[in-house]
Motif scaffolding. Structure first.
Motif, PDB file in Angstrom:
ATOM      1  N   ILE A  47     -62.987  73.422  43.299  1.00 33.13           N
ATOM      2  CA  ILE A  47     -62.677  71.998  43.183  1.00 33.13           C
ATOM      3  C   ILE A  47     -61.173  71.771  43.304  1.00 33.13           C
ATOM      4  O   ILE A  47     -60.719  70.858  44.003  1.00 33.13           O
ATOM      5  CB  ILE A  47     -63.205  71.427  41.856  1.00 33.13           C
ATOM      6  N   ALA A  48     -60.393  72.613  42.633  1.00 32.03           N
ATOM      7  CA  ALA A  48     -58.938  72.481  42.717  1.00 32.03           C
ATOM      8  C   ALA A  48     -58.449  72.710  44.148  1.00 32.03           C
ATOM      9  O   ALA A  48     -57.571  71.989  44.639  1.00 32.03           O
ATOM     10  CB  ALA A  48     -58.265  73.464  41.770  1.00 32.03           C
ATOM     11  N   GLY A  49     -59.026  73.686  44.832  1.00 38.12           N
ATOM     12  CA  GLY A  49     -58.627  73.969  46.205  1.00 38.12           C
ATOM     13  C   GLY A  49     -58.991  72.842  47.152  1.00 38.12           C
ATOM     14  O   GLY A  49     -58.187  72.450  48.006  1.00 38.12           O
ATOM     15  N   LEU A  50     -60.198  72.304  47.021  1.00 36.54           N
ATOM     16  CA  LEU A  50     -60.601  71.196  47.893  1.00 36.54           C
ATOM     17  C   LEU A  50     -59.798  69.940  47.614  1.00 36.54           C
ATOM     18  O   LEU A  50     -59.440  69.202  48.535  1.00 36.54           O
ATOM     19  CB  LEU A  50     -62.093  70.917  47.730  1.00 36.54           C
ATOM     20  N   THR A  51     -59.499  69.691  46.339  1.00 34.30           N
ATOM     21  CA  THR A  51     -58.666  68.545  46.002  1.00 34.30           C
ATOM     22  C   THR A  51     -57.264  68.705  46.592  1.00 34.30           C
ATOM     23  O   THR A  51     -56.707  67.766  47.154  1.00 34.30           O
ATOM     24  CB  THR A  51     -58.582  68.371  44.477  1.00 34.30           C
ATOM     25  N   ALA A  52     -56.711  69.902  46.471  1.00 30.27           N
ATOM     26  CA  ALA A  52     -55.380  70.148  47.040  1.00 30.27           C
ATOM     27  C   ALA A  52     -55.403  70.041  48.562  1.00 30.27           C
ATOM     28  O   ALA A  52     -54.476  69.505  49.165  1.00 30.27           O
ATOM     29  CB  ALA A  52     -54.886  71.528  46.608  1.00 30.27           C
ATOM     30  N   LEU A  53     -56.479  70.537  49.200  1.00 31.53           N
ATOM     31  CA  LEU A  53     -56.588  70.414  50.652  1.00 31.53           C
ATOM     32  C   LEU A  53     -56.676  68.960  51.095  1.00 31.53           C
ATOM     33  O   LEU A  53     -56.159  68.593  52.149  1.00 31.53           O
ATOM     34  CB  LEU A  53     -57.804  71.177  51.165  1.00 31.53           C
ATOM     35  N   SER A  54     -57.316  68.128  50.291  1.00 29.04           N
ATOM     36  CA  SER A  54     -57.442  66.719  50.665  1.00 29.04           C
ATOM     37  C   SER A  54     -56.112  65.975  50.567  1.00 29.04           C
ATOM     38  O   SER A  54     -55.959  64.911  51.149  1.00 29.04           O
ATOM     39  CB  SER A  54     -58.480  66.025  49.786  1.00 29.04           C
ATOM     40  N   MET A  63     -48.267  75.039  52.090  1.00 29.95           N
ATOM     41  CA  MET A  63     -49.081  74.277  51.135  1.00 29.95           C
ATOM     42  C   MET A  63     -50.544  74.254  51.554  1.00 29.95           C
ATOM     43  O   MET A  63     -51.445  74.357  50.715  1.00 29.95           O
ATOM     44  CB  MET A  63     -48.561  72.838  51.003  1.00 29.95           C
ATOM     45  N   ILE A  64     -50.789  74.132  52.842  1.00 34.58           N
ATOM     46  CA  ILE A  64     -52.161  74.119  53.327  1.00 34.58           C
ATOM     47  C   ILE A  64     -52.835  75.460  53.054  1.00 34.58           C
ATOM     48  O   ILE A  64     -53.964  75.518  52.560  1.00 34.58           O
ATOM     49  CB  ILE A  64     -52.193  73.772  54.832  1.00 34.58           C
ATOM     50  N   PHE A  65     -52.132  76.555  53.322  1.00 34.45           N
ATOM     51  CA  PHE A  65     -52.728  77.868  53.094  1.00 34.45           C
ATOM     52  C   PHE A  65     -52.820  78.196  51.606  1.00 34.45           C
ATOM     53  O   PHE A  65     -53.726  78.926  51.187  1.00 34.45           O
ATOM     54  CB  PHE A  65     -51.980  78.947  53.871  1.00 34.45           C
ATOM     55  N   ALA A  66     -51.937  77.669  50.783  1.00 36.73           N
ATOM     56  CA  ALA A  66     -52.058  77.865  49.332  1.00 36.73           C
ATOM     57  C   ALA A  66     -53.304  77.159  48.810  1.00 36.73           C
ATOM     58  O   ALA A  66     -54.063  77.719  48.004  1.00 36.73           O
ATOM     59  CB  ALA A  66     -50.814  77.343  48.628  1.00 36.73           C
ATOM     60  N   ALA A  67     -53.542  75.941  49.263  1.00 31.85           N
ATOM     61  CA  ALA A  67     -54.747  75.212  48.853  1.00 31.85           C
ATOM     62  C   ALA A  67     -55.996  75.900  49.391  1.00 31.85           C
ATOM     63  O   ALA A  67     -57.016  75.999  48.691  1.00 31.85           O
ATOM     64  CB  ALA A  67     -54.677  73.772  49.352  1.00 31.85           C
ATOM     65  N   ALA A  68     -55.935  76.408  50.609  1.00 29.97           N
ATOM     66  CA  ALA A  68     -57.075  77.117  51.186  1.00 29.97           C
ATOM     67  C   ALA A  68     -57.357  78.412  50.425  1.00 29.97           C
ATOM     68  O   ALA A  68     -58.510  78.829  50.302  1.00 29.97           O
ATOM     69  CB  ALA A  68     -56.823  77.406  52.661  1.00 29.97           C
ATOM     70  N   THR A  69     -56.311  79.050  49.905  1.00 28.27           N
ATOM     71  CA  THR A  69     -56.488  80.264  49.108  1.00 28.27           C
ATOM     72  C   THR A  69     -57.246  79.950  47.823  1.00 28.27           C
ATOM     73  O   THR A  69     -58.160  80.691  47.442  1.00 28.27           O
ATOM     74  CB  THR A  69     -55.129  80.902  48.787  1.00 28.27           C
ATOM     75  N   LEU A  70     -56.882  78.872  47.158  1.00 30.14           N
ATOM     76  CA  LEU A  70     -57.615  78.462  45.952  1.00 30.14           C
ATOM     77  C   LEU A  70     -59.090  78.219  46.269  1.00 30.14           C
ATOM     78  O   LEU A  70     -59.973  78.658  45.536  1.00 30.14           O
ATOM     79  CB  LEU A  70     -57.019  77.175  45.378  1.00 30.14           C
TER      80      LEU A  70
END
Length: 84
Positions: A47-54, A63-70
């Protein structure tokens, strides 16, 4: 990403690679955490990763790859091998 000249498919390849590596070495993690604890932890990370990706519209590739890592770490518990 496309407007910046990057191919978004690399994020998919990156998350798939992380999930493959984590699922390969997930045995010790799964046996130390209860199934419900693993599910809750992974769901929270996903959920945290998808929220960050959005929220990465116009953000840097880091930042995109950090969110994708989560998100990829959160997808750990979704495989059938994780519940065996």
């Amino acid at each position: 990403m496309t407007a910046a000249g990057h191919n978004a498919a690399w994020v998919l390849v990156y998350t798939s690679a992380i999930m493959m590596i984590l699922r390969f070495f997930a045995g010790p993690i799964i046996h130390k955490i209860s199934p419900l604890g693993l599910l809750a932890t992974c769901a929270t990370l996903a959920i945290a990763g998808l929220t960050a990706l959005s929220k990465t519209n116009g953000a840097s590739m880091a930042m995109i790859f950090a969110a994708a890592t989560l998100y990829a770490i959160g997808k750990l518990s979704s495989g059938p091998r994780c519940w065996a």
